[in-house]
Design an enzyme around this catalytic site. Structure first.
Site, PDB file in Angstrom:
ATOM      1  N   ARG A  89      -5.816   3.996  -8.013  1.00 17.50           N
ATOM      2  CA  ARG A  89      -7.061   3.971  -7.761  1.00 17.50           C
ATOM      3  C   ARG A  89      -7.626   2.648  -7.876  1.00 17.50           C
ATOM      4  NH1 ARG A  89      -9.252   9.218 -11.398  1.00 17.50           N
ATOM      5  NH2 ARG A  89      -8.493  10.755  -9.941  1.00 17.50           N
TER       6      ARG A  89
ATOM      7  N   ASP B  24      -4.760   6.232  -4.682  1.00 16.87           N
ATOM      8  CA  ASP B  24      -4.422   7.502  -4.960  1.00 16.87           C
ATOM      9  C   ASP B  24      -4.577   7.880  -6.657  1.00 16.87           C
ATOM     10  OD1 ASP B  24      -4.310   8.527  -2.534  1.00 16.87           O
ATOM     11  OD2 ASP B  24      -2.071   8.442  -2.339  1.00 16.87           O
TER      12      ASP B  24
ATOM     13  N   LYS C  39      -7.057  -5.150  -4.904  1.00 12.63           N
ATOM     14  CA  LYS C  39      -5.727  -5.373  -4.455  1.00 12.63           C
ATOM     15  C   LYS C  39      -5.674  -7.039  -4.367  1.00 12.63           C
ATOM     16  CE  LYS C  39      -5.030  -0.961  -2.016  1.00 12.63           C
ATOM     17  NZ  LYS C  39      -4.343  -0.423  -0.786  1.00 12.63           N
TER      18      LYS C  39
ATOM     19  N   ASP D  49       1.007  -1.173   0.056  1.00 10.41           N
ATOM     20  CA  ASP D  49       0.121   0.183  -0.136  1.00 10.41           C
ATOM     21  C   ASP D  49       1.081   1.168   0.217  1.00 10.41           C
ATOM     22  OD1 ASP D  49      -2.396   1.587   0.446  1.00 10.41           O
ATOM     23  OD2 ASP D  49      -1.984   1.825   2.660  1.00 10.41           O
TER      24      ASP D  49
ATOM     25  N   ASN E 156      -8.568  -1.257   4.180  1.00 15.23           N
ATOM     26  CA  ASN E 156      -8.623  -1.525   2.828  1.00 15.23           C
ATOM     27  C   ASN E 156      -7.684  -2.510   2.245  1.00 15.23           C
ATOM     28  OD1 ASN E 156      -6.915   0.180   3.118  1.00 15.23           O
ATOM     29  ND2 ASN E 156      -7.336   1.542   1.368  1.00 15.23           N
ATOM     30  N   ASP E 157      -6.594  -2.896   3.272  1.00 21.75           N
ATOM     31  CA  ASP E 157      -5.539  -3.780   2.682  1.00 21.75           C
ATOM     32  C   ASP E 157      -5.658  -4.879   3.389  1.00 21.75           C
ATOM     33  OD1 ASP E 157      -4.119  -1.582   1.608  1.00 21.75           O
ATOM     34  OD2 ASP E 157      -3.476  -0.786   3.793  1.00 21.75           O
TER      35      ASP E 157
ATOM     36  N   PHE F  44     -19.808  11.657   3.970  1.00 21.52           N
ATOM     37  CA  PHE F  44     -19.003  11.068   2.782  1.00 21.52           C
ATOM     38  C   PHE F  44     -19.346   9.437   2.705  1.00 21.52           C
ATOM     39  CE2 PHE F  44     -15.482   8.164   1.269  1.00 21.52           C
ATOM     40  CZ  PHE F  44     -15.180   8.736   0.098  1.00 21.52           C
TER      41      PHE F  44
END
EC number: 7.6.2.1
Length: 1176
Positions: free
Chosen positions: A855, A764, A861, A473, A884-885, A624
């Site tokens: 992205r 990113d 992943k 990451d 998220n990893d 969000f």
């Protein structure tokens, strides 16, 4: 950044280049969405909050969902059916539990009880096939026809292995029982007979009302009814649930909040059945004949801690093992060492070898029986007839066929240790010792966080020495995830000038409230030009634009300001607690420029603006979510206007900004964003608009309808937010720096020199990822970049074909393939992964030295990791710090969690955990290398030592009419693997070092020995077997020839063989030891001494065969001649071969080892070692 432009960039884009967003993920993910394209604004709930209305003292504040709501969207689209629901009667636990037998609140994390421990533990242990094998052997030896050893001696090895493991498992489970007992007996305040009384957690029932105070842990899953805050907000910390330490908000419904006496509340809750989704909840509550909808923002889960709220009251809906945290209490998926998997193949080979030996003995026994069938009746050593009675009977003889079969089974019993049962225990103990030294390694200790390396799984230690692919990451792993505001673009004007203190003050900006000075906890340097304009141009158009920008930073967030005492009683620090480091950086930046957020309630915020305290009513908030990728807040300003501030990712914000209003400003902002991204900054865009009274009323009615909907609530709330966030005016953009961690460039360079391929997988945007790639030395100016950005399957196919042509040309032209870098975005991966294009992507990626995936979503992943695992035997390692990893970490062969700023989800899912990315270098290059070399040698050595003993017994069987009568005492056979030879292998497996730490770090290419499996492969296995056969021949036949005409008895020559084999295997081990320390000396020579003592003790016990044999044997000079002759003749070939190989075909390891021996000389200190270049 000029070096960036000097690079050769081949951009492959079949479509016109554009910024492409990721496809929204339809399934729930607990991950944080990071990066420019999907930023880190995170909250955990649907906000349905009663707050202060514009121009009134009471009213409602409205909000919509983000992660929590989206996660439950699929459930919210339908009403809960009776089959999928449970009814909870508020304040009536008897009625709640009479129709349904809900679980009690007692929890149990232990595996065993007193009654189930023995059967369940044995059942689990016998999942190992080798244990079943030895159990069968022990059972066969209990049969009279097959009894070779004593019945007790035959079951001793297996019993010891089972006992040691059972003690370890029992101790671990006792600790779990103790923890459960402490947890279940904790006290909580429960409403009983209209008064709150203390009650043990284990006695709490569904339907009861509980009250908890600040800093108390919630004992079960509850729906909030009331809090100390007038508007019903409660702040909670979920560190025990998901590892995140930042505060989150939960809310009580207004209808329950307004009730004067909570003791008199009654009603019924209809909610979904217990499930594992910690971010989703669906239900409704009937109070006073009114239906109220319940969502994730209304439930507080077991294990959460109440913070910044004096007290809260709630009704219990899930208890004990049905709480969400307990339903999620399942460990990470089990991983097995690659070396151990390879070892199983060799064990199969040994099994065939064992069958071969047994077959030879049984077949030859059959031949012998045929040849001597006429002599069997009277043959002294094989008498078939029993003449002791009147009737002459056959005994101990079952016919020719059965005798062959029984001989085969007896052979299996005698040769059983060919399969090394002690190897499994040795491996576990060695891994434990290796883990101890990894944890205690000061080179992997982070002083700033006071955190050491963690071994969370012991079964993949050796895989650390064979890694080929590293998937990393970016944010929080390569970078610090400690954001610092750097640049601002405000209404098209770039403010990226000199950074300085606010007004030149040493401590920066501060506010004064009631005689107390408030300062931000984190000091941020400010832009001097912005400060000047704020001070002198406040009434101008530019000043108002800057005012709006910093007001957006200070208000459009979920930050909670916490006051922290200092040594000075008149000065306090404001610690901004938030769910995202990005949010914290923006609020700290606003505070440093004079817009200090000093108070937040659910209904208003107070901001100190350049010394003037102003109160803004928070009329609503849409937080969000991963589909909108933005958040918005509706503020009632002091001047009675209503403003909407929106911030989010550039890809979504420019879709809702009205370009016709500020065309030039929007174009300039886009240009600034590109510049910020190019230097590695994370970017966000701010927009705003004014709301008229009519527009606000329209929004409020839409929101009320959506939030009260029983079906499709999340979808309707999102639609309300989208309708609000339109026709915005540009306010500006921010550039936040996420600095590289210390030592990252050097670490990546070392990994690449070690022939590892480093892939970076990030959420990113592309420009940011490329910039970080350069600064981390992942990308270099000499590399050719292959960029793939597509939005269709066909365009992805064309891009891959063109890229493959480029890569093949680079290889055929003699160019180094290591100069190729692949950069691909998540949208392209949507069309490539799980399709026929996967193979082309793998071929292309394998030809590139660097792969940058931008992205990418969390599941992508994991998909990229599987892309490699499915198509190659190379080992993979994934390292990350966020939720998220987790999928990537669990899919890789080795998963490493960074204990950073994003909670501990990655750590909890990992095999190993550490504080800094740079620690990967000593972990892999030093400990990984040592672990692999030691474990590989341990396995081969165990095969050798057991096979040597077995083959000596095999030769003896051939010379004793295949009767399998063993000359070696049965106790010596048992102790051979347990005492005589086991301890040295474990000690050497933990402590021996083929090379020093200095050499391994100085020459990273030494790591390739593990990748090439130099220490454990088929060639070495069969060479070991060949060496074993030679040594067995020497060990057996030298005493046979020496004593062939003597009257030596079986036990005596058995003692000679026992001592010879034990001396042989220990000296064999000593020949291979590199680093001699006193513990290794003690273990090797101590084992030899222990063997002599044990043999003497066994021979002085009168009831055992071979009484006094060792003393008669040792008094004869032949004994010493045989012992010395066996050792020399056995080890000379091995010594000669090792010497010749090391002299004429040395490996890199041997070269480096020789260099270490002469490091004291001046020549060697200045010399460079020429290593074999790894094949990429």
């Amino acid at each position: 950044m000029s070096s960036h432009h000097s690079s050769s960039t081949t951009e492959i884009n079949s479509d016109e280049f554009k910024t492409v967003e990721l496809q929204p993920q339809k399934q729930n993910s607990s991950s944080s969405h990071r990066g420019i394209s999907s930023n880190t604004w995170r909250a955990n709930s649907v906000k349905e909050i009663n707050v202060i209305e514009l121009g009134s003292k009471s009213g409602k504040r409205y909000g919509s969902s983000r992660k929590g709501a989206s996660s439950s969207m699929s459930m919210s689209r339908r009403e809960i059916s009776d089959e999928d629901s449970r009814l909870v009667y508020i304040n009536d636990p008897v009625k709640s539990n009479e129709s349904f037998e809900f679980a009690g609140n007692s929890i149990r994390t232990s595996k065993y009880s007193v009654l189930t421990f023995l059967p369940r533990n044995l059942f689990e242990q016998f999942h190992r096939v080798a244990y079943v094998y030895f159990l069968i052997i022990a059972i066969l030896n209990q049969l009279p026809q097959l009894a070779v050893f004593g019945r007790f001696a035959s079951i001793l090895p297996l019993s010891m292995v089972l006992l040691v493991t059972a003690i370890k498992d029992g101790y671990e489970d006792w600790r779990r029982h103790r923890s459960d007992r402490i947890e279940n007996n904790r006290m909580s305040s429960v409403l009983v007979n209209n008064t709150f009384e203390q009650k043990k957690w284990k006695d709490i029932k569904v339907g009861e009302i509980i009250k908890f105070s600040a800093n108390e842990t919630i004992p079960c899953d509850i729906v909030l009814l009331s809090t100390s805050d007038p508007t019903g907000v409660a702040y909670i910390q979920t560190i025990n649930l998901d590892g995140e330490s930042n505060l989150k908000t939960r809310y009580a419904k207004q209808e329950t909040l307004r009730m004067n006496e909570i003791e008199n509340i009654s009603g019924v809750i209809k909610c979904e059945k217990p499930n594992r989704n910690i971010y989703g909840f669906l239900g409704n509550m009937e109070i006073d004949q009114k239906q109220l909808s319940l969502g994730p923002s209304n439930i507080v889960l077991r294990g959460c801690v109440l913070k910044n709220t004096s007290w809260a009251v709630g009704v219990v809906v899930y208890t004990g093992m049905e709480t969400k945290v307990m339903l999620n209490n399942s460990g990470a998926q089990s991983k097995r060492s690659h070396l151990e998997a390879r070892m199983n193949k060799e064990i199969i080979c040994l099994s065939f070898f064992l069958v071969l030996l047994c077959s030879i003995v049984s077949i030859l026994a059959g031949v012998w029986l045929k040849r001597h069938r006429d002599e069997l009746d009277i043959m002294p050593f094989y008498r078939r007839k029993d003449y002791s009675g009147e009737d002459v009977d056959n005994y101990n003889y079952y016919g020719w066929g059965w005798e062959i079969f029984f001989t085969f089974l007896m052979s299996v019993i005698v040769f059983q240790i060919m399969i090394p049962i002690a190897l499994y225990i040795s491996m576990e103990l060695v891994r434990l010792g290796q883990a101890f030294f990894m944890i205690r390694d000061e080179n992997m200790y982070d002083e700033s966080t006071d955190s050491r390396f963690q071994c969370r799984a012991l079964n993949v230690n050796e895989d650390l020495g064979q890694i080929k692919y590293v998937f990393s990451d970016k944010t929080g792993t390569l970078t610090e995830n400690k954001m610092e505001f750097q640049y601002a673009s405000i209404f098209g004007v770039d403010y990226s000038g000199e950074r300085t203190e606010f007004y030149g003050e040493q401590g920066g900006y501060y506010a004064q409230v009631d005689g107390v000075i408030l300062r931000p906890k984190m000091k941020v340097h400010v832009d001097g030009e912005l400060v000047r304009l704020l001070k002198s141009e406040s009434d101008t158009n530019i000043g108002k634009q800057i005012y709006d920008f910093f007001l957006a930073l200070a208000s459009c967030n979920t930050i909670v300001p916490i006051l922290v005492d200092t040594s000075d009683p008149v000065e306090k620090l404001i610690d901004y607690q938030g769910e995202s480091p990005d949010e914290q950086a923006l609020v700290y930046a606003a505070a440093a420029h004079g817009f200090m957020l000093i108070e937040r309630t659910s209904g208003h915020i107070v901001i100190d603006i350049l010394g003037d305290r102003q109160r803004f009513n928070v009329l609503g908030m849409h937080e969000f979510d991963s589909e909108r990728k933005r958040m918005s807040v509706i503020l009632g300003c002091p001047d009675s206007t209503v403003k909407v501030f929106v911030k989010g990712a550039d890809t979504t914000m420019f879709n809702v900004i009205d370009r016709s209003k500020n065309t030039d400003e929007v174009t300039a902002t886009e240009r600034h964003l590109h510049a910020y991204s190019s230097v590695g900054l994370r970017t966000l865009v701010m927009g705003m608009k004014n709301l008229s009274s009519h527009e606000f009323e329209q929004w409020r009615s839409s929101y009320e309808a959506a939030t009260n909907a029983l079906m499709g609530r999340a979808r309707l709330l999102r639609k309300v937010a989208i309708n609000l966030e339109t026709n915005l005016s540009i306010v500006g953009a921010s550039g936040i720096e996420d600095k590289l961690q210390q030592g990252v460039p050097e670490a990546i360079e070392s990994l690449r020199m070690a022939n590892m391929k480093v892939w970076v997988l990030t959420g990113d945007k592309q420009e940011t990822a490329i910039s970080i790639g350069y600064s981390s030395k992942l990308l270099t100016s000499t590399m050719t970049q292959i960029v793939i950005n597509n939005n269709s399957t066909e365009s992805c196919r064309r891009s891959l074909e063109e890229a493959l042509i480029i890569s093949r040309k680079a290889i055929t032209s003699g160019a180094n393939a290591s100069l190729l870098a692949l950069i691909i975005d998540g949208t392209s991966l949507v069309y490539i992964l799980d399709s026929e294009l996967e193979e082309q992507l793998f071929e292309l990626a394998s030809k590139c030295a660097v792969v940058l995936c931008c992205r990418v979503a969390p599941l992508q992943k994991a998909g990229i990791v599987m892309l490699i695992k499915k198509r190659t035997d190379e080992l993979t390692l994934a390292i990350g710090d966020g939720a998220n990893d987790v999928s990537m970490i669990q899919k890789a062969d080795v998963g490493i969690g960074i204990s950073g700023q994003e909670g501990r989800q990655a750590v909890m899912a990992s095999d190993f955990a550490m504080a800094q990315f740079r620690f990967l270098v000593p972990l892999l290059l030093v400990h990984g290398h040592w672990n692999y070399q030691r474990m590989a040698y341990l396995i081969l050595y165990n095969f050798y030592r057991n096979a040597l003993f077995v083959v000596v017994l095999f030769w003896y069987a051939l010379y004793t009419a295949f009767t399998l009568a063993s000359a070696v005492n049965e106790w010596n056979s048992v102790l051979y693997s347990v005492i005589y030879t086991s301890i040295p292998t474990i000690v050497v497996g933990i402590l021996d070092k083929d090379l020093s730490r200095t050499s391994l770090l100085k020459y990273p290419q030494l790591y390739t020995s593990g990748q090439k499996q130099e220490s454990y492969n088929s060639k070495l296995f069969w060479l070991t077997i060949a060496d074993t056969l030679w040594q067995s021949v020497v060990a057996f036949f030298i005493p046979l020839l020496a004593y062939r005409k003597s009257d030596i008895d079986g036990p005596s020559i058995g003692d000679l063989w026992t001592l010879a084999v034990v001396f042989l295997v220990n000296l064999h081990l000593a020949m291979d030891v590199v680093t001699w320390i006193w513990i290794i000396h003690a273990s090797i020579w101590g084992s030899i001494v222990a063997t002599i003592i044990c043999v003497i003790i066994i021979d002085v016990i009168p009831i055992l065969p071979g009484y006094w044999a060792i003393f008669h044997l040792a008094s004869d000079g032949k004994f010493w001649f045989c012992l010395i002759g066996i050792i020399i003749a056995s080890l000379i070939p091995r010594f000669v071969v090792k010497t010749l190989v090391q002299h004429y075909r040395p490996s890199d390891i041997q070269i480096a080892g020789e260099a270490e021996k002469v490091t004291n000389s001046t020549e060697s200190r200045n010399a460079e070692i020429e290593m074999n270049q790894p094949q990429r």
